[in-house]
Write an enzyme that holds these catalytic residues in place. Structure first.
Site, short mmCIF file in Angstrom:
data_model
loop_
_atom_site.label_atom_id
_atom_site.label_comp_id
_atom_site.label_asym_id
_atom_site.label_seq_id
_atom_site.Cartn_x
_atom_site.Cartn_y
_atom_site.Cartn_z
N LYS A 173 0.95 -1.24 -0.12
CA LYS A 173 -0.12 0.06 -0.07
C LYS A 173 0.88 1.23 -0.02
O LYS A 173 2.11 1.23 0.33
CB LYS A 173 -1.21 0.11 1.24
CG LYS A 173 -0.27 0.10 2.54
CD LYS A 173 -1.11 -0.29 3.77
CE LYS A 173 -0.20 -0.09 5.06
NZ LYS A 173 -1.12 -0.75 6.30
N TYR B 36 14.46 30.48 6.45
CA TYR B 36 13.28 31.02 7.01
C TYR B 36 13.10 31.38 8.55
O TYR B 36 13.57 30.42 9.36
CB TYR B 36 11.87 30.35 6.63
CG TYR B 36 11.91 30.41 5.00
CD1 TYR B 36 11.73 31.53 4.47
CD2 TYR B 36 12.06 29.19 4.22
CE1 TYR B 36 11.56 31.69 2.91
CE2 TYR B 36 11.68 29.43 2.93
CZ TYR B 36 11.41 30.46 2.30
OH TYR B 36 11.48 30.42 1.01
C1 LIG Z 1 -0.20 -1.55 6.74
C2 LIG Z 1 -0.70 -2.72 7.31
C3 LIG Z 1 0.08 -3.82 7.59
C4 LIG Z 1 1.62 -3.86 7.35
O1 LIG Z 1 2.04 -3.10 8.66
P1 LIG Z 1 3.65 -3.02 8.89
O2 LIG Z 1 3.62 -2.40 10.36
O3 LIG Z 1 4.13 -1.98 7.86
O4 LIG Z 1 4.30 -4.32 8.77
C5 LIG Z 1 -0.53 -5.17 7.84
N1 LIG Z 1 -1.89 -5.17 8.18
C6 LIG Z 1 -2.92 -4.21 8.01
C7 LIG Z 1 -4.09 -4.66 8.03
C8 LIG Z 1 -2.20 -3.07 7.31
O5 LIG Z 1 -3.03 -1.95 7.51
#
Ligand SMILES: *Cc1c(COP(=O)(O)O)cnc(C)c1O
Length: 339
Positions: free
Chosen positions: A8, A231
């Protein structure tokens, strides 16, 4: 233990299609995406691997999910009924996973609802319930709670007919996979650790960060004593200062919030302090004591020599946030060196 590679948010900022293709070729069971938009991009790239939707879906998107055989998780009877109707009208059985909320509070059925729901769900002949999943809200922070979640998940599975009822059983994200006994789970959902970053510091030595964020020194000048830098003039030179300007800023996703928390960068084998605030496209460092630093030098903002965890901490956030925040302006170069 089979794997759902979580890709994702553009594969945690690394590049969705490129990374998804590598994991698909590696033979993971699923690619885990947040939403239909990401699923579409993977399908459009011609990557063939089962796609699992980690988040809830909008009703208008469900027809496409059924047609493309993407795998949703089910958190409500409304979703179940809708997918059932759509699947039947397409003349198929859609494979779905039941989501259980064992403490995350974001999606899933609460455990008390399950026995009742299970009875109703099994009457939905358009659905094939092939999996059950839950999520860990504090696997890197609260060991006791997380351990209890694993055993509760186990009991839930046992109460619904045992492992035979669910070909796929998944609970662990990266921290869950690294730090806990998986019990009856047979599918892991790692994200962060696939990119070489450990959510549990004890395991970082076994991983190698996949992403190095780099830029170059674009300009070097010497400023007199008492001259402000960046800044707000939060930094003012206290001596004649050789200042190197770097061609990267928060417009690239390097977090502006590190300003004032002693951020540093790595170049020519040494660390140099960032002066004043990070601007949108540029930031300045003090190279007074390094006469060898030249315009055009490559600078590491994080990577093998400077943990992204350090940058995240100084920005008062987490590695996941920094990685996913690297913007489209930064060219992704895939070296293929990771083995
Ligand atoms: C993002 C996510 C993961 C992966 O999590 P990490 O901490 O990056 O390993 C696993 N399961 C779900 C449901 C998630 O949303």
């Amino acid at each position: 233990m089979a794997m759902m590679a979580v890709v994702k948010a553009g594969a945690y900022g690394h590049g969705l299609e490129e990374v998804a293709r590598i994991f698909a070729e590696t033979g993971v069971a699923f690619l885990g995406v947040a939403n239909v938009g990401e699923a579409r991009r993977i399908a459009m790239a011609g990557i063939s691997c089962r796609i699992y939707l980690l988040g809830a879906t909008w009703s208008e998107e469900r027809q496409e999910i059924v047609e493309r055989d993407w795998t949703p998780c089910i958190s409500s009877m409304e979703e179940a009924r809708h997918f059932d109707v759509l699947a039947k009208s397409c003349g198929k059985r859609l494979r779905v996973h039941i989501a259980v909320d064992t403490g995350m509070g974001r999606g899933g059925f609460v455990p008390e609802q399950l026995p009742e729901i299970w009875k109703v769900l099994s009457q939905h002949t358009g659905l094939e319930i092939e999996g059950i999943g839950s999520h860990l809200p504090s696997a890197d922070e609260d060991e006791e709670f997380t351990r209890a979640q694993f055993s509760q998940f186990n009991e839930i599975i046992a109460g619904l007919g045992g492992v035979a009822a669910f070909p796929w059983r998944h609970l662990a994200n990266s921290a869950g996979l690294l730090g806990y006994d998986p019990l009856q789970c047979n599918l892991a959902r790692p994200g962060l650790m696939l990119y070489g970053i450990s959510p549990l510091p004890a395991f970082q030595a076994r991983l190698r960060p996949a992403m190095t964020l780099k830029s170059r020194v674009t300009l070097i000048r010497t400023l007199p004593t008492g001259h402000g830098v960046s800044y707000g003039r939060s930094y003012v030179t206290t001596r004649p200062t050789r200042v190197a300007t770097i061609g990267m800023g928060y417009g690239d996703g390097y977090p502006r919030h590190v300003s004032g928390h002693a951020p540093r960068v790595f170049l020519r084998g040494r660390y140099f302090p960032v002066l004043g605030r990070v601007t949108m496209d540029q930031m300045m460092i003090d190279v007074t004591d390094a006469t060898d630093v030249m315009e055009g030098d490559e600078v590491e903002l994080f990577g093998p020599n400077l943990p992204v965890q350090e940058v995240a901490e100084k920005a008062d956030t987490i590695s996941w946030h920094v990685l996913t925040g690297i913007t489209a302006r930064v060219v992704r170069r895939f070296t293929g060196a990771a083995t």
